[in-house]
Enzyme design. Sequence first.
Site, mmCIF file in Angstrom:
data_model
loop_
_atom_site.group_PDB
_atom_site.id
_atom_site.type_symbol
_atom_site.label_atom_id
_atom_site.label_comp_id
_atom_site.label_asym_id
_atom_site.label_seq_id
_atom_site.Cartn_x
_atom_site.Cartn_y
_atom_site.Cartn_z
ATOM 1 N N SER A 2 -19.955 10.623 -38.054
ATOM 2 C CA SER A 2 -19.610 11.473 -36.923
ATOM 3 C C SER A 2 -18.117 11.358 -36.628
ATOM 4 O O SER A 2 -17.295 11.670 -37.484
ATOM 5 C CB SER A 2 -20.486 11.098 -35.719
ATOM 6 O OG SER A 2 -20.420 12.078 -34.720
ATOM 7 N N GLU A 26 -21.877 17.639 -42.389
ATOM 8 C CA GLU A 26 -22.963 17.567 -41.405
ATOM 9 C C GLU A 26 -22.354 17.854 -40.045
ATOM 10 O O GLU A 26 -21.137 17.759 -39.866
ATOM 11 C CB GLU A 26 -23.647 16.199 -41.433
ATOM 12 C CG GLU A 26 -22.786 15.015 -41.002
ATOM 13 C CD GLU A 26 -22.743 14.781 -39.507
ATOM 14 O OE1 GLU A 26 -23.732 15.091 -38.808
ATOM 15 O OE2 GLU A 26 -21.704 14.290 -39.017
ATOM 16 N N HIS A 64 -26.807 13.499 -38.279
ATOM 17 C CA HIS A 64 -27.414 13.200 -36.977
ATOM 18 C C HIS A 64 -28.916 13.495 -37.012
ATOM 19 O O HIS A 64 -29.431 14.357 -36.299
ATOM 20 C CB HIS A 64 -26.740 14.026 -35.887
ATOM 21 C CG HIS A 64 -25.328 13.621 -35.594
ATOM 22 N ND1 HIS A 64 -24.272 14.039 -36.372
ATOM 23 C CD2 HIS A 64 -24.808 12.848 -34.611
ATOM 24 C CE1 HIS A 64 -23.153 13.534 -35.873
ATOM 25 N NE2 HIS A 64 -23.450 12.804 -34.807
#
Length: 299
Positions: free
Chosen positions: A109, A202, A272
């Site tokens: 992330s 992602e 996630h």
Amino acid sequence: MQTPQYLSPGDRVAIVSTARKITEKELDPALDLLKKWDLEAVLGKSIGAEANQFAGNDEIRAADLQWALNDPSVKAIWCARGGYGTVRIIDSLDFSAFKKNPKWIIGYSDITVLHSHIHKMGIETLHAQMPLNIEKRSETSRQSIREVLFGKEYSIAYASEESLNRPGRAKAQLVGGNLSILYSLCGSASAIDTLDKILFLEDLDEYLYHIDRMLQNLKRNGMLGHLAGLIVGGMSDMNDNSVPFGQTAEEIIREAVSEYDYPVCFNFPSGHIEDNRALVLGREVDLVITNNKITLSFI
């Protein structure tokens, strides 16, 4: 690319937060896991620190990561959580000691900032689940971190009949991470080089038109045209406007790369999502996409 030294029982793992604040209590499941793996956790000063939404101000977070980078007794750095904030400290860090003695940087992330920045130094990093919420992830995702850190043979394989996949095979370095972060790094010293590489993407909680805008930006920056392959992980909890965009995140990505001929796969178990498998960024991988199976082998 240089591989950081693999871990051995008794090694020390520093846990720091380069982004959003986190309490020591929230780390309990991860601390138990490290103990189970016979590793010693050392908490940085950013853990429990608070400055609005951040884990202490920029100076505290930068100093904490700098300590972990420099301390020779620390064998790996596990970023406690994401959110936002790593980009605010990246330019104040000194990687001199780290480059002489590379250690595993673990996270995903917002930690894509570190992955991208360090990739340009020629050092592998570990895109993997962070301590926050690790107890809510799959056992496979937890064990994947251990397998990489302890130098075990590692690969990912899963059944897939996704119609958007584009079958093929590619051998190249794996790079990438969070799409929003990669987009935000364009034009900076931390921007990722994707030429002849396999790109992983992602994202979480983005508007669909934002996904399209970011893909168009990467495309115009020449980051999609000369890939060896593309892996798309979780595109989770996407949002739409009252007037629908008309495509899913996966369809947006597939359209953005439709003119190219490299292999592409979707719904890869990383991001996630509950099954968030570890990815060794910077390592050469062998990606095989068939009509019913995806295999990613780390060479």
